[in-house]
Design a protein around this motif. Structure first.
Motif, PDB file in Angstrom:
ATOM      1  N   ASN A 161     -29.944  29.649  13.821  1.00 14.94           N
ATOM      2  CA  ASN A 161     -30.890  30.354  14.681  1.00 14.94           C
ATOM      3  C   ASN A 161     -30.353  31.710  15.136  1.00 14.94           C
ATOM      4  OD1 ASN A 161     -32.993  28.523  14.557  1.00 14.94           O
ATOM      5  ND2 ASN A 161     -32.443  27.470  16.448  1.00 14.94           N
ATOM      6  N   ALA A 162     -31.270  32.545  15.576  1.00 10.92           N
ATOM      7  CA  ALA A 162     -30.958  33.919  15.961  1.00 10.92           C
ATOM      8  C   ALA A 162     -29.834  33.974  16.995  1.00 10.92           C
ATOM      9  CB  ALA A 162     -32.205  34.605  16.509  1.00 10.92           C
TER      10      ALA A 162
ATOM     11  N   THR B 141     -30.080  22.304  11.544  1.00  6.00           N
ATOM     12  CA  THR B 141     -30.382  23.517  12.293  1.00  6.00           C
ATOM     13  C   THR B 141     -29.360  23.655  13.404  1.00  6.00           C
ATOM     14  OG1 THR B 141     -32.754  23.363  11.849  1.00  6.00           O
ATOM     15  CG2 THR B 141     -32.088  24.720  13.717  1.00  6.00           C
ATOM     16  N   VAL B 142     -28.710  24.820  13.468  1.00  5.05           N
ATOM     17  CA  VAL B 142     -27.689  25.024  14.483  1.00  5.05           C
ATOM     18  C   VAL B 142     -28.029  26.255  15.304  1.00  5.05           C
ATOM     19  CG1 VAL B 142     -25.876  23.909  13.120  1.00  5.05           C
ATOM     20  CG2 VAL B 142     -26.212  26.382  12.929  1.00  5.05           C
ATOM     21  N   MET B 143     -27.479  26.282  16.514  1.00  9.73           N
ATOM     22  CA  MET B 143     -27.720  27.410  17.404  1.00  9.73           C
ATOM     23  C   MET B 143     -26.602  27.484  18.435  1.00  9.73           C
ATOM     24  SD  MET B 143     -30.948  25.711  19.447  1.00  9.73           S
ATOM     25  CE  MET B 143     -31.422  27.257  20.223  1.00  9.73           C
TER      26      MET B 143
ATOM     27  N   ASN C   7     -25.315  21.695  16.458  1.00  3.48           N
ATOM     28  CA  ASN C   7     -26.623  21.093  16.213  1.00  3.48           C
ATOM     29  C   ASN C   7     -27.588  21.455  17.327  1.00  3.48           C
ATOM     30  OD1 ASN C   7     -28.538  18.629  16.775  1.00  3.48           O
ATOM     31  ND2 ASN C   7     -28.030  18.575  14.595  1.00  3.48           N
ATOM     32  N   SER C   8     -28.803  21.853  16.968  1.00  8.65           N
ATOM     33  CA  SER C   8     -29.739  22.385  17.956  1.00  8.65           C
ATOM     34  C   SER C   8     -30.090  21.364  19.029  1.00  8.65           C
ATOM     35  CB  SER C   8     -31.004  22.892  17.269  1.00  8.65           C
ATOM     36  OG  SER C   8     -31.624  21.869  16.520  1.00  8.65           O
TER      37      SER C   8
ATOM     38  N   VAL D  51     -23.314  32.070  16.431  1.00  6.57           N
ATOM     39  CA  VAL D  51     -22.047  32.395  15.779  1.00  6.57           C
ATOM     40  C   VAL D  51     -21.514  31.110  15.144  1.00  6.57           C
ATOM     41  CG1 VAL D  51     -19.691  33.204  16.083  1.00  6.57           C
ATOM     42  CG2 VAL D  51     -21.535  34.233  17.420  1.00  6.57           C
ATOM     43  N   VAL D  52     -21.434  31.107  13.823  1.00 10.90           N
ATOM     44  CA  VAL D  52     -21.024  29.913  13.074  1.00 10.90           C
ATOM     45  C   VAL D  52     -19.531  29.986  12.794  1.00 10.90           C
ATOM     46  CG1 VAL D  52     -21.377  28.548  10.983  1.00 10.90           C
ATOM     47  CG2 VAL D  52     -23.303  29.773  12.020  1.00 10.90           C
ATOM     48  N   ALA D  53     -18.778  29.071  13.401  1.00 10.20           N
ATOM     49  CA  ALA D  53     -17.323  29.083  13.281  1.00 10.20           C
ATOM     50  C   ALA D  53     -16.801  27.942  12.417  1.00 10.20           C
ATOM     51  CB  ALA D  53     -16.685  29.009  14.671  1.00 10.20           C
TER      52      ALA D  53
END
Length: 222
Positions: free
Chosen positions: A187-188, A201-203, A209-210, A191-193
């Motif tokens: 998602n907008a 779906t991550v945020m 996980n959202s 930051v994916v680490a």
């Protein structure tokens, strides 16, 4: 001269048409014939656009036709690409004259759309039917697989990877050496680490996980 049909007459399709003068080959190698869209009224209220010629399902491909698919949803994009391929249609890539591309970027695949001020670093690999919007950065040795979508100002660090159909929202960042799984959505502003599972779906910052992120936020509300 080829006749380009843009699949999708909604926001992304109209936006792509609006940038037509910035794409390499426009007016010299191809011109735009119109849109293919199942909603014949999708352009109602909008002026200055070519017509909706047909739906993809009903369109009969002509000898000089070529196609791009301007749909944001990777699964829907794949569906219509396969439909056109079954009819024998050919795809071109739309590459803006203002793309900042390293001389040793490895590949830009068939049917991709890359807007101006995107940056492709050394040894980056871009698959087929990829969308990269303005201001996005693909770092050195990064890999963007087929059908992926990078929204405006997204970032991929060196040696990172988006697997088939993965999407980055506006301003999302993928850190170096991190992989986002097939058809996963970041998602907008996230930051994916660490690696992201396929289909998830991550945020957040760091991204998770959202549902877990929403629970954390709600538990913090008093």
């Amino acid at each position: 001269m080829k006749n380009l049909l843009i699949v999708g007459a909604r926001g992304f399709g109209r936006e792509t048409y609006g940038f037509r003068h910035s794409f390499i080959g426009y007016g010299e190698e191809f011109t735009i014939k119109g849109f293919l869209d199942s909603a014949s009224d999708a352009l109602d209220g909008f002026e200055g656009f070519p017509p909706i010629v047909s739906s993809v399902e009903d369109y009969e491909i002509q000898p000089d036709d070529v196609f791009v698919v301007a749909l944001g949803d990777p699964k829907m994009k794949k569906k219509y690409i396969e439909m056109i391929q079954q009819k024998g249609g050919q795809f071109i890539s739309l590459l803006s004259k203002d793309v900042l591309m390293s001389g040793n970027a490895k590949k830009i695949g068939e049917g991709s759309i890359i807007y101006g001020l995107a940056a492709l670093s050394g040894n980056a690999t871009i698959g087929n039917f990829v969308t990269i919007l303005s201001g996005s950065i693909v770092g050195h040795d990064a890999v963007v697989d087929d059908f992926c979508m990078l929204d405006c100002q997204s970032f991929m660090g060196g040696f990172s990877r988006l697997q088939k159909g993965a999407s980055l929202g506006t301003g999302a960042m993928v850190m170096p050496h991190v992989t986002v799984g097939e058809y996963a959505v970041v998602n907008a502003g996230s930051v994916v680490a660490k690696d992201v599972e396929a289909g998830s779906t991550v945020m957040g910052m760091p991204a998770q996980n959202s549902r877990r992120w929403l629970r954390m936020v709600l538990q913090g509300v008093r």
